[in-house]
Design a protein around this motif. Structure first.
Motif, PDB file in Angstrom:
ATOM      1  N   VAL A   1      43.344  33.687  12.022  1.00 13.69           N
ATOM      2  CA  VAL A   1      41.980  33.672  12.550  1.00 13.69           C
ATOM      3  C   VAL A   1      41.082  32.923  11.574  1.00 13.69           C
ATOM      4  O   VAL A   1      40.925  33.328  10.423  1.00 13.69           O
ATOM      5  N   HIS A   2      40.519  31.827  12.069  1.00 18.17           N
ATOM      6  CA  HIS A   2      39.516  31.078  11.313  1.00 18.17           C
ATOM      7  C   HIS A   2      38.166  31.628  11.734  1.00 18.17           C
ATOM      8  O   HIS A   2      37.835  31.640  12.920  1.00 18.17           O
ATOM      9  N   LEU A   3      37.408  32.136  10.773  1.00 18.19           N
ATOM     10  CA  LEU A   3      36.060  32.652  11.056  1.00 18.19           C
ATOM     11  C   LEU A   3      35.062  31.551  10.693  1.00 18.19           C
ATOM     12  O   LEU A   3      34.779  31.338   9.513  1.00 18.19           O
ATOM     13  N   PRO A   4      34.573  30.817  11.700  1.00 17.05           N
ATOM     14  CA  PRO A   4      33.689  29.686  11.433  1.00 17.05           C
ATOM     15  C   PRO A   4      32.421  30.105  10.695  1.00 17.05           C
ATOM     16  O   PRO A   4      31.931  31.230  10.845  1.00 17.05           O
ATOM     17  N   CYS A   5      31.897  29.173   9.925  1.00 15.14           N
ATOM     18  CA  CYS A   5      30.642  29.413   9.196  1.00 15.14           C
ATOM     19  C   CYS A   5      29.557  29.920  10.143  1.00 15.14           C
ATOM     20  O   CYS A   5      28.794  30.813   9.795  1.00 15.14           O
ATOM     21  N   THR A   6      29.507  29.331  11.349  1.00 19.65           N
ATOM     22  CA  THR A   6      28.474  29.729  12.304  1.00 19.65           C
ATOM     23  C   THR A   6      28.685  31.149  12.822  1.00 19.65           C
ATOM     24  O   THR A   6      27.724  31.853  13.106  1.00 19.65           O
ATOM     25  N   ALA A   7      29.929  31.578  12.940  1.00 21.76           N
ATOM     26  CA  ALA A   7      30.199  32.956  13.365  1.00 21.76           C
ATOM     27  C   ALA A   7      29.769  33.936  12.279  1.00 21.76           C
ATOM     28  O   ALA A   7      29.254  35.011  12.562  1.00 21.76           O
ATOM     29  N   VAL A   8      29.967  33.549  11.019  1.00 18.59           N
ATOM     30  CA  VAL A   8      29.618  34.406   9.887  1.00 18.59           C
ATOM     31  C   VAL A   8      28.120  34.399   9.621  1.00 18.59           C
ATOM     32  O   VAL A   8      27.496  35.448   9.469  1.00 18.59           O
ATOM     33  N   ASN A   9      27.511  33.212   9.596  1.00 17.29           N
ATOM     34  CA  ASN A   9      26.127  33.078   9.140  1.00 17.29           C
ATOM     35  C   ASN A   9      25.069  33.023  10.229  1.00 17.29           C
ATOM     36  O   ASN A   9      23.905  33.319   9.959  1.00 17.29           O
TER      37      ASN A   9
ATOM     38  N   ALA B   1      52.153  31.445   8.518  1.00 19.03           N
ATOM     39  CA  ALA B   1      53.181  31.276   9.554  1.00 19.03           C
ATOM     40  C   ALA B   1      52.804  31.963  10.865  1.00 19.03           C
ATOM     41  O   ALA B   1      53.578  32.761  11.402  1.00 19.03           O
ATOM     42  N   PRO B   2      51.634  31.632  11.432  1.00 21.54           N
ATOM     43  CA  PRO B   2      51.222  32.265  12.689  1.00 21.54           C
ATOM     44  C   PRO B   2      51.848  31.584  13.904  1.00 21.54           C
ATOM     45  O   PRO B   2      52.378  30.472  13.807  1.00 21.54           O
ATOM     46  N   ARG B   3      51.754  32.233  15.046  1.00 24.89           N
ATOM     47  CA  ARG B   3      52.176  31.636  16.329  1.00 24.89           C
ATOM     48  C   ARG B   3      51.048  30.840  16.960  1.00 24.89           C
ATOM     49  O   ARG B   3      51.259  30.015  17.816  1.00 24.89           O
TER      50      ARG B   3
ATOM     51  N   CYS C   1      35.019  23.328  15.257  1.00 26.30           N
ATOM     52  CA  CYS C   1      36.095  23.704  14.327  1.00 26.30           C
ATOM     53  C   CYS C   1      37.454  23.605  15.013  1.00 26.30           C
ATOM     54  O   CYS C   1      38.411  23.083  14.432  1.00 26.30           O
ATOM     55  N   ARG C   2      37.539  24.114  16.239  1.00 29.64           N
ATOM     56  CA  ARG C   2      38.824  24.068  16.953  1.00 29.64           C
ATOM     57  C   ARG C   2      39.298  22.634  17.128  1.00 29.64           C
ATOM     58  O   ARG C   2      40.463  22.328  16.877  1.00 29.64           O
ATOM     59  N   LEU C   3      38.414  21.750  17.570  1.00 33.72           N
ATOM     60  CA  LEU C   3      38.800  20.354  17.777  1.00 33.72           C
ATOM     61  C   LEU C   3      39.204  19.686  16.465  1.00 33.72           C
ATOM     62  O   LEU C   3      40.178  18.930  16.417  1.00 33.72           O
ATOM     63  N   HIS C   4      38.453  19.975  15.406  1.00 36.92           N
ATOM     64  CA  HIS C   4      38.730  19.393  14.088  1.00 36.92           C
ATOM     65  C   HIS C   4      40.073  19.891  13.545  1.00 36.92           C
ATOM     66  O   HIS C   4      40.894  19.095  13.064  1.00 36.92           O
ATOM     67  N   LEU C   5      40.302  21.186  13.639  1.00 37.77           N
ATOM     68  CA  LEU C   5      41.567  21.754  13.158  1.00 37.77           C
ATOM     69  C   LEU C   5      42.740  21.265  14.001  1.00 37.77           C
ATOM     70  O   LEU C   5      43.809  20.925  13.473  1.00 37.77           O
ATOM     71  N   GLU C   6      42.539  21.209  15.300  1.00 36.78           N
ATOM     72  CA  GLU C   6      43.596  20.744  16.196  1.00 36.78           C
ATOM     73  C   GLU C   6      43.967  19.285  15.909  1.00 36.78           C
ATOM     74  O   GLU C   6      45.150  18.928  15.910  1.00 36.78           O
TER      75      GLU C   6
ATOM     76  N   ALA D   1      52.822  21.831  15.975  1.00 34.24           N
ATOM     77  CA  ALA D   1      52.609  22.226  17.367  1.00 34.24           C
ATOM     78  C   ALA D   1      51.917  23.582  17.489  1.00 34.24           C
ATOM     79  O   ALA D   1      52.106  24.284  18.473  1.00 34.24           O
ATOM     80  N   LEU D   2      51.129  23.955  16.514  1.00 34.28           N
ATOM     81  CA  LEU D   2      50.453  25.251  16.521  1.00 34.28           C
ATOM     82  C   LEU D   2      49.303  25.229  17.525  1.00 34.28           C
ATOM     83  O   LEU D   2      48.382  24.425  17.397  1.00 34.28           O
ATOM     84  N   PRO D   3      49.321  26.100  18.545  1.00 34.34           N
ATOM     85  CA  PRO D   3      48.205  26.134  19.490  1.00 34.34           C
ATOM     86  C   PRO D   3      46.929  26.646  18.808  1.00 34.34           C
ATOM     87  O   PRO D   3      46.983  27.555  17.979  1.00 34.34           O
ATOM     88  N   VAL D   4      45.789  26.062  19.187  1.00 33.62           N
ATOM     89  CA  VAL D   4      44.489  26.463  18.667  1.00 33.62           C
ATOM     90  C   VAL D   4      43.642  26.876  19.865  1.00 33.62           C
ATOM     91  O   VAL D   4      43.520  26.110  20.826  1.00 33.62           O
ATOM     92  N   GLU D   5      43.066  28.088  19.810  1.00 32.36           N
ATOM     93  CA  GLU D   5      42.256  28.531  20.941  1.00 32.36           C
ATOM     94  C   GLU D   5      41.133  29.455  20.496  1.00 32.36           C
ATOM     95  O   GLU D   5      41.122  29.949  19.360  1.00 32.36           O
ATOM     96  N   HIS D   6      40.202  29.686  21.399  1.00 32.73           N
ATOM     97  CA  HIS D   6      39.087  30.601  21.172  1.00 32.73           C
ATOM     98  C   HIS D   6      39.636  32.033  21.239  1.00 32.73           C
ATOM     99  O   HIS D   6      40.504  32.326  22.072  1.00 32.73           O
TER     100      HIS D   6
END
Length: 175
Positions: free
Chosen positions: A66-74, A133-135, A144-149, A158-163
């Motif tokens: 789980v990536h907690l974006p700066c905007t979600a935190v701040n 080693a996540p799924r 963030c999702r687009l940048h990380l993806e 091939a790691l899926p990235v989603e909300h």
């Protein structure tokens, strides 16, 4: 142009007659709050967290980073809500990425203005995710999702990235 768009948003909001604004993208929440002063605007994860006891989720035996974006935190302050909701999914192993560095490099126009620094920050986050080693990788901010993806594609991963809402919606039990 931005001022004109904010005026349009205010006019549309007033015409709608709504009581509360719920947003699924924490990066937009600050701008919406500025455009709509006095309007109760909140992150969807915060809203769902308040109803958490009433929500039932199907089990999912999966490891997620789980990536907690700066905007979600701040801005949205929905980081705690995100983790609490995900913890309600039986069997889900939740692995938050380390807080440092906080930014994944997207940061609005940052990735366009400072592409090398953005790529370096992203590489750190992707290395952190790989070590877990996540799924799948979850992030509540579209930028963030687009940048990380994009970084994962560059690495051939091939790691899926989603909300987080996508995973929660998939696991939600019908009443």
């Amino acid at each position: 142009t931005a001022g004109a768009r904010a005026a349009e948003v205010r006019a549309l909001w007033q015409a709608a007659g709504a009581q509360r604004l719920v947003n699924a993208t924490p990066g937009c929440l600050g701008t919406l709050r500025e455009a709509l002063p006095g309007v109760a605007a909140e992150d969807a994860l915060t809203l769902l967290d308040r109803a958490g006891a009433a929500l039932r989720f199907r089990p999912l035996a999966e490891r997620v980073a789980v990536h907690l974006p700066c905007t979600a935190v701040n801005v949205a302050r929905s980081d705690g809500a995100t983790l609490r909701l995900l913890a309600r999914v039986p069997g889900l192993e939740i692995l938050p990425l380390p807080a440092e560095p906080g930014c994944c490099g997207a940061a609005g126009s940052h990735l366009l203005e400072f592409p090398q620094r953005a790529a370096a920050l992203r590489a750190t986050k992707l290395d952190q995710a790989a070590a877990l080693a996540p799924r799948r990788l979850l992030s509540g901010n579209i930028g963030c999702r687009l940048h990380l993806e994009a970084g994962l594609r560059e690495r051939g991963a091939a790691l899926p990235v989603e909300h987080p809402l996508t995973l929660l919606a998939r696991q939600l039990e019908s009443p």
